[in-house]
Structure formats: structure tokens, C-alpha cells
Design a protein around this motif. Structure first.
Motif, short mmCIF file in Angstrom:
data_model
loop_
_atom_site.label_atom_id
_atom_site.label_comp_id
_atom_site.label_asym_id
_atom_site.label_seq_id
_atom_site.Cartn_x
_atom_site.Cartn_y
_atom_site.Cartn_z
N LEU A 271 0.81 -1.21 0.00
CA LEU A 271 0.00 0.00 0.00
C LEU A 271 0.85 1.27 0.00
CD1 LEU A 271 -2.70 -1.10 2.62
CD2 LEU A 271 -2.96 -0.98 0.14
N VAL A 272 1.97 1.25 0.73
CA VAL A 272 2.78 2.46 0.89
C VAL A 272 3.89 2.55 -0.14
CG1 VAL A 272 4.24 3.77 2.49
CG2 VAL A 272 2.25 2.52 3.35
N LEU A 273 4.52 1.43 -0.43
CA LEU A 273 5.69 1.44 -1.31
C LEU A 273 5.39 0.95 -2.72
CD1 LEU A 273 8.31 0.02 1.23
CD2 LEU A 273 7.83 2.43 0.70
N GLY A 274 4.15 0.52 -2.96
CA GLY A 274 3.78 0.06 -4.29
C GLY A 274 4.33 -1.30 -4.66
N GLU A 275 4.71 -2.10 -3.64
CA GLU A 275 5.22 -3.44 -3.93
C GLU A 275 4.06 -4.33 -4.40
OE1 GLU A 275 8.72 -3.22 -0.49
OE2 GLU A 275 6.99 -4.54 -0.25
N VAL A 276 4.41 -5.37 -5.16
CA VAL A 276 3.40 -6.25 -5.77
C VAL A 276 3.24 -7.52 -4.93
CG1 VAL A 276 2.75 -7.56 -7.81
CG2 VAL A 276 3.92 -5.36 -8.06
N LEU A 277 2.00 -7.86 -4.61
CA LEU A 277 1.73 -9.12 -3.92
C LEU A 277 1.83 -10.28 -4.90
CD1 LEU A 277 -1.29 -8.37 -1.57
CD2 LEU A 277 1.05 -8.89 -0.90
N ARG A 278 2.60 -11.29 -4.54
CA ARG A 278 2.76 -12.48 -5.37
C ARG A 278 1.80 -13.58 -4.89
NH1 ARG A 278 9.42 -12.71 -5.67
NH2 ARG A 278 9.68 -10.63 -6.58
N PRO A 279 1.58 -14.61 -5.73
CA PRO A 279 0.67 -15.69 -5.31
C PRO A 279 1.03 -16.31 -3.97
CG PRO A 279 1.15 -15.86 -7.65
CD PRO A 279 2.01 -14.76 -7.13
N ARG A 280 2.34 -16.43 -3.68
CA ARG A 280 2.73 -17.05 -2.40
C ARG A 280 2.29 -16.18 -1.21
NH1 ARG A 280 8.24 -15.14 -3.68
NH2 ARG A 280 8.92 -13.69 -2.05
N HIS A 281 2.22 -14.86 -1.42
CA HIS A 281 1.77 -13.99 -0.34
C HIS A 281 0.30 -14.26 -0.02
CE1 HIS A 281 5.11 -11.07 -1.79
NE2 HIS A 281 5.57 -11.90 -0.87
N TRP A 282 -0.51 -14.36 -1.06
CA TRP A 282 -1.92 -14.66 -0.85
C TRP A 282 -2.11 -16.03 -0.21
CZ3 TRP A 282 -4.91 -10.66 -0.98
CH2 TRP A 282 -4.65 -9.60 -1.86
N ALA A 283 -1.31 -17.03 -0.68
CA ALA A 283 -1.41 -18.38 -0.12
C ALA A 283 -1.00 -18.38 1.35
CB ALA A 283 -0.53 -19.34 -0.92
N GLY A 284 0.08 -17.68 1.66
CA GLY A 284 0.54 -17.61 3.05
C GLY A 284 -0.48 -16.94 3.95
N MET A 285 -1.07 -15.83 3.47
CA MET A 285 -2.08 -15.13 4.28
C MET A 285 -3.32 -16.00 4.48
SD MET A 285 -1.92 -11.08 3.31
CE MET A 285 -1.39 -11.14 1.61
N ALA A 286 -3.67 -16.79 3.47
CA ALA A 286 -4.82 -17.69 3.60
C ALA A 286 -4.56 -18.74 4.68
CB ALA A 286 -5.11 -18.37 2.27
N LEU A 287 -3.33 -19.28 4.72
CA LEU A 287 -2.99 -20.27 5.74
C LEU A 287 -2.96 -19.64 7.13
CD1 LEU A 287 -0.23 -22.43 4.02
CD2 LEU A 287 -2.46 -23.20 4.82
N ILE A 288 -2.45 -18.43 7.22
CA ILE A 288 -2.45 -17.75 8.52
C ILE A 288 -3.88 -17.51 8.99
CG2 ILE A 288 -1.89 -15.56 9.67
CD1 ILE A 288 0.67 -15.49 7.96
N ALA A 289 -4.75 -17.10 8.08
CA ALA A 289 -6.17 -16.91 8.43
C ALA A 289 -6.79 -18.22 8.89
CB ALA A 289 -6.93 -16.35 7.22
#
Length: 314
Positions: A271-289
């Protein structure tokens, strides 16, 4: 009358947990910046000392006083050692050898230690299969978010990584130990203030003897801003929220914040630095949830409580 601890968190407890993850997620960034000019113990001294001054000033302005409970200050000094002096110093040392990202990953092992420590040292926060499974799933999620280079990073400075793990174990002990202040009628503001005063007293002689900070050049603007963020946001505000959460939802739930810290770090980068979320980020967040849902238990209770249809008769 003292309200019972809500081990199954509601919306307000989850909101505190998420806000805490943002405040403590920023602490790794602030540390990384400040360590460019300050040695570890001096940095920790500045962090707890400035925070203690802010908390005392707030207590004076609002005309609040510390509890007179017998044994309060010895307990606060032990809490300060477990929750500030030991882990803050170990993480500051570790970040002189490893990246802040890896330090935040290792920090995510805290709730696993918390489940284990609470199981043996409390009567009402025993480990359950759901808790153990949830924490394990969450840690796997953190590892997936970091990606395949995690194992390369783990081949780095072993001493620094072990220091992080000792620090997380100390955090877990502190989380369980901090529960006692609720039974004494000592509020979160008093606990946070007393702890930070005690931590300053513990760190001061070590920093003066080992690092002789008076010989250091005066830090630059960037370092001073990092110290301000570290002291005001990641320590003063964060600890008031943390002890409020312990008193409301228990130590095990409060320590779950460390699972969320890498998530908030990546989201803030996006959100702040404009970095791109990769598929592994979404997968990791899903597992954490999923891990947090397993620990919370309500989602799975709904499946178990589905009404069963009338029995068939022949």
C-alpha cells in the motif's frame, strides 16, 4: 467485579490484535533504520527510556497513580526483564547480523511457545489440538509468504537466529506472567508504565558500561525519527494495547499478534511502497487466516453444530 477472560475473541479483541500487528510490524523497520547509527543496548535504552517518560507524563497529566499492591514492583522488574530487556536486546543484536524481514519471521514462532508455556503454567489456557494445529498452520503460512529463499536465509548467522528464538520464548513467558496483574487489580496503563520504568533501570547500567554511549556522535534526523516511532508507537501505545488484550483475552490469544506481523509488513509494503503481492503472499495469508480460525474455534464449531435431519425409519 472482575470480568472473566474471553478466550474466544470478539470483534474488539480482534481489532486490537490487528492494530498491534501494525504497530509492532513497524518496530522491525524502525530498528533497522536506527541500528545504522546506534549500537544495540543504547538503542534499547533509548526505546524504553523515552517510552517510560511518555507513560509517566501521561500518568501525571491524567492524575493517575500506581497501585500500592504489595510485591508489585518486584513483579514488574521480572516482567520487564522477560518482556523488554532480554528480547529487545536480543532482537537488536540479531538485526545487526540478519535482515529485519527474517527477524520478523522468527518472531512469528512466539505463539507456538505461548501455547506450550501457557499449557504448563496456567490452569485455564491448556493446549488443545485446535490450538496446536492453528499455530502450526500459521507458521507454515509465514514460511510460504517468504518463499523459497527462506532456507537460504536460515543458513546465515546462526547465533543471531538463535537469539531471536530465545527472545520469542522470553516473550511467551512474559505473556503468561503478565496475567497476574489482572488478578491484583492493576490496570494495563499501570503495568505498561511500571514495566517500562523497570526496563530502563535494568538496561541503563549495561548500556553505559558496555557501549559508553556518550562517545557516540549525535544521531541524524532519520535515526531520531525512527526512535520516535519506536518509542511512541511501537512501545508506548503498543504495550498499553497489549496488556489490555492479555487482560481481556488471555496470553495465548495476545501472542497471536506475532503471526500477523509479517502479513501487515507485506501489506504495508504494497500500500505504501507500491510493492506487488505475489501468489505465495496470498497463499501464506490464507494459511495464517486458517490457523487463526482454528485457534479461535468458532468457524469449526458451526460445522460441528449443524442440525442433523430426522432419523430414517424403515
Amino acid at each position: 467485579m472482575m470480568q472473566p477472560i474471553r478466550f474466544r475473541m470478539g470483534a474488539s479483541e480482534w481489532s486490537i490484535l490487528i492494530l498491534l500487528s501494525i504497530l509492532w510490524g513497524g518496530s522491525f523497520f524502525f530498528l533497522e533504520v536506527a541500528l545504522g547509527e546506534l549500537p544495540p543496548l543504547t538503542l534499547v535504552l533509548c526505546r524504553v527510556g523515552l517510552s517510560a517518560l511518555l507513560m509517566v507524563a501521561f500518568m501525571v497529566i491524567t492524575r493517575r497513580t500506581m497501585s500500592k499492591h504489595r510485591g508489585l514492583w518486584p513483579a514488574l522488574f521480572l516482567l520487564a526483564a522477560l518482556n523488554n530487556a532480554i528480547p529487545f536486546s536480543l532482537f537488536a543484536y540479531a538485526q545487526t547480523h540478519i535482515a529485519s524481514g527474517l527477524a520478523s519471521i522468527l518472531n512469528a514462532t512466539t505463539p507456538l511457545w505461548g501455547v506450550i508455556v501457557a499449557h504448563f503454567l496456567t490452569a485455564d489456557e491448556k493446549a488443545t489440538p485446535a490450538k496446536l494445529a492453528g499455530v502450526s498452520i500459521g507458521i507454515v503460512g509465514v514460511a510460504i509468504m517468504i518463499g523459497g529463499d527462506l532456507w537460504t536465509r536460515l543458513d546465515g548467522d546462526l547465533t543471531a537466529q538463535l537469539a531471536c528464538l530465545v527472545a520469542t520464548f522470553s516473550y511467551a513467558l512474559a505473556g503468561v506472567y503478565g496475567r497476574r496483574f489482572r488478578t491484583w487489580g492493576v490496570g494495563p496503563l499501570e503495568v505498561a508504565t511500571g514495566q517500562l520504568i523497570a526496563a530502563t533501570v535494568l538496561i541503563l547500567p549495561l548500556a553505559l558500561l558496555i557501549e559508553t554511549p556518550w562517545h557516540l556522535p549525535f544521531p541524524g534526523t532519520q535515526t531520531l525519527l525512527a526512535l520516535a516511532g519506536l518509542a511512541l508507537l511501537s512501545t508506548t501505545v503498543a504495550y498499553f494495547l497489549y496488556f489490555s488484550l492479555i487482560q481481556r483475552a488471555g496470553a495465548t490469544n495476545a501472542l497471536l499478534v506475532t503471526l500477523l506481523i509479517p502479513v501487515t509488513a507485506i501489506l504495508l509494503g504494497t500500500l505504501v511502497l507500491g510493492e506487488v503481492l505475489r501468489p505465495r503472499h496470498w497463499a501464506g495469508m490464507a494459511l495464517i487466516a486458517a490457523g487463526l480460525a482454528a485457534i479461535d474455534g468458532r468457524l469449526f464449531d458451526r460445522f460441528r453444530r449443524r442440525p442433523v435431519g430426522p432419523a430414517q425409519t424403515g
